[in-house]
Write an enzyme that holds these catalytic residues in place. Structure first.
Site, PDB file in Angstrom:
ATOM      1  N   GLY A 104       0.814  -1.203   0.000  1.00  0.00           N
ATOM      2  CA  GLY A 104       0.000   0.000   0.000  1.00  0.00           C
ATOM      3  C   GLY A 104       0.847   1.252   0.000  1.00  0.00           C
ATOM      4  O   GLY A 104       2.045   1.225  -0.284  1.00  0.00           O
ATOM      5  N   LYS A 152      -0.666   4.191   6.945  1.00  0.00           N
ATOM      6  CA  LYS A 152      -0.442   3.215   5.883  1.00  0.00           C
ATOM      7  C   LYS A 152      -1.785   2.737   5.354  1.00  0.00           C
ATOM      8  O   LYS A 152      -2.556   2.075   6.049  1.00  0.00           O
ATOM      9  CB  LYS A 152       0.363   2.040   6.433  1.00  0.00           C
ATOM     10  CG  LYS A 152       0.725   0.981   5.419  1.00  0.00           C
ATOM     11  CD  LYS A 152       1.580  -0.087   6.103  1.00  0.00           C
ATOM     12  CE  LYS A 152       2.082  -1.125   5.124  1.00  0.00           C
ATOM     13  NZ  LYS A 152       2.907  -2.139   5.818  1.00  0.00           N
ATOM     14  N   ASP A 199      10.570  -9.027   8.358  1.00  0.00           N
ATOM     15  CA  ASP A 199      11.224  -8.197   7.334  1.00  0.00           C
ATOM     16  C   ASP A 199      12.114  -7.146   7.989  1.00  0.00           C
ATOM     17  O   ASP A 199      12.152  -5.995   7.553  1.00  0.00           O
ATOM     18  CB  ASP A 199      10.188  -7.537   6.432  1.00  0.00           C
ATOM     19  CG  ASP A 199      10.802  -6.975   5.139  1.00  0.00           C
ATOM     20  OD1 ASP A 199      11.893  -7.449   4.745  1.00  0.00           O
ATOM     21  OD2 ASP A 199      10.210  -6.072   4.534  1.00  0.00           O
TER      22      ASP A 199
END
Length: 562
Positions: A30, A46, A140
């Site tokens: 996004g 976000k 991540d």
């Protein structure tokens, strides 16, 4: 943190009760927007792609993600402020970290070393310990997801994090960035907290060497090295090297937990209370990573009448800024963990602005420093004076370092401004501003003058007395005035005549024609609409029509350079 970009016509203007002001990033999941609350708090909003709202499985995963993220304690992590999974526009709103990413700063200024590298390691290990304590896997972690904020490193972006109790189907697959992914991610095996520790080891090796330990070339080559090769730890030494090496073990079961790594990093710094409780341990890690020793209170203002300064007019008869006023610079982004290059060296140093009071200081942000062209340093003359409402915090070092801040963050009760500093053209001015910012000189001081005449539209700040006659107890000469242009967004020093610069500065919110008597030292890159809103409310008439204190009072709550 990327520079904000204007909103597009199709972008939303509000999410979760926060007003959106700019775009700051876009990825596979996004778009990330810069936003702010009614009271001026900045946030990162976000907005996930719309198909998540229509895909039942995607929505389920998103709901699970939100539940997981809300369990994470805010130790060296960005707090989640609001979230929505059920509407047409699913979103997550989190704390905005004013500061650059580790990737940006290492790319620009080189690798970290010494105690500064250890602080970075402590902050990121603390974040992972908090994340894992909540039953979450980041999945991540990488230099781009480590921001260096005002209070130390912060780990961000839980966009692909999952609870540890998720099914194996949701915990498998090569999700992440190859250079920081663990062997089990490539192999498609179920993964948990150990894969974050592998990524932490890769991130620390990158911080110390400027490259990931398994290279940064092609994905197949990186995968092969991760699966079968040995990491290149380069400049890492001592206990930190040993901890990183253990985190890069091929077998997940052989890697230490985040808590174990944190205990190893803190070592003798741990007291009995912190050693006995995981929550106390996280608090200790947060404190060490972003530690700022307490500063003595500023001296009281001397009592006495303010001096009388000349305040000339421009050719059109409009008041000119700064005559009889010294101007405050509102500096952008002072964070304890900023990267600086000392003496032109390649090494990166994380240091506290209070620990280096004589040098230019830097916070989030932000982030880079400028080397003065053609010289390792230069000298400035800061002459002591005691007229007016003096707030004496000492005098900057006359020898300006070879590197100076290039950005400043000015936080006010009305909003935040970001300023690009021109250290190459105004080194003595920027050195002075950084010195004052490090002393918290500008914090909790009002902007004392607004001019709204047809020929001059400026907001003036930087006087600790709030009367337009105060200063820091020293003055210095003009710079960068040859061919100076005073256009909208320019930030310049105010003065009581040539060579009398102190702390006061003014921000132009419209173009003006002025004689080149005022040092331009920066330009507002974000937040100028805050000044526009203050100007719309108008000014008092203490100095003439449309020239006086802002009717909408504005106070600098924090001024930092970076």
């Amino acid at each position: 943190m990327p520079e904000p970009r204007p909103l597009r016509p199709t972008d939303p203007r509000e999410l979760g009760g926060f007003r959106l002001t700019a775009r700051i990033g876009e990825g596979a999941q996004g778009t990330v927007f810069l936003g702010e609350s009614d009271d001026g708090q900045r946030v990162a909003a976000k907005l996930l792609h719309a198909d998540i709202g229509r895909d039942e499985r995607a929505r389920t995963l998103f709901d699970r993600e939100l539940a997981a993220v809300r369990r994470v304690a805010p130790f060296c992590t960005a707090r989640v402020l609001a979230a929505e999974a059920d509407g047409d526009l699913p979103y997550i709103v989190s704390e905005y970290i004013e500061g650059p990413s580790l990737r940006e700063l290492v790319a620009e200024r080189g690798a970290a070393s010494g105690e500064d590298l250890v602080r970075l390691a402590i902050g990121t290990a603390t974040a992972l310990a908090a994340i894992h304590e909540a039953g979450v896997v980041h999945r991540d972690l990488k230099p781009a997801n480590v921001l260096l904020g005002a209070d130390g490193p912060k780990v961000i972006d839980f966009g692909i994090a999952r609870p540890l109790d998720a099914t194996s189907a949701t915990m498998t697959g090569a999700v992440g960035t190859p250079a920081y992914m663990a062997p089990e991610q490539f192999a498609g095996s179920a993964g948990g907290a150990p894969l974050d520790m592998f990524a932490w080891g890769c991130t620390m090796a990158f911080a110390a060497n400027g490259v990931p330990p398994f290279g940064a070339d092609t994905v197949p080559a990186i995968m092969q090295r991760v699966l079968t090769g040995e990491p290149d730890l380069g400049a890492l030494t001592g206990d930190l090297r040993g901890l990183v090496a253990s985190c890069l073990a091929k077998d997940p079961a052989s890697r230490p937990t985040a808590v174990r790594v944190l205990r190893g990093l803190l070592g003798d710094r741990l007291d009995a209370a912190a050693a006995g409780s995981e929550r106390n341990l996280l608090a200790e890690g947060t404190s060490v990573a972003g530690h700022r020793p307490s500063a003595p209170p500023p001296p009281a203002f001397p009592v006495g009448p303010p001096p009388v300064y000349q305040y000339p007019t421009n050719p059109a008869g409009a008041p000119r800024p700064g005559r009889g006023r010294r101007a405050l610079l509102i500096a952008v982004g002072a964070w304890v963990g900023v990267l600086a290059v000392a003496g032109g060296a390649v090494g990166v140093f994380l240091w506290n602005d209070r620990e280096k009071p004589a040098a230019p200081t830097t916070q989030s942000s932000p982030g880079s420093r400028t080397a003065l062209a053609g010289q390792s340093s230069r000298n400035c003359v800061y002459t002591r004076e005691s007229v007016g409402g003096v707030k004496d915090v000492g005098t900057p070092s006359s020898q300006v370092p070879a590197t100076l801040p290039t950005r400043a963050t000015i936080k006010t009760n009305r909003g935040t401004l970001q300023v690009r500093l021109d250290a190459a053209k105004a080194p003595c001015t920027v050195n002075s501003l950084a010195f004052l910012a490090g002393k918290k000189y500008y914090d909790n001081t009002p902007c004392h003058r607004l001019t709204t005449s047809a020929g001059l539209k400026v907001l003036q700040c930087g006087d600790p007395s709030g009367k337009g006659s105060g200063g820091p107890g020293y003055k210095f000469a003009n710079e960068n005035t040859t061919g100076a242009r005073y256009t909208r967004g320019v930030v310049a020093m105010a003065n009581a005549g040539p060579g009398t610069n102190g702390s006061q500065f003014f921000i132009l919110y419209a173009d003006a024609t002025l004689s080149p008597d005022y040092t331009p030292f920066g330009e507002v890159t974000s937040g100028l609409e805050t000044v526009d809103e203050i100007a719309k409310a108008g000014a008092g008439d203490e100095n003439g029509p449309g020239d006086g204190k802002p009717k909408r009072p504005v106070t600098i709550t924090e001024f930092r350079t970076a």
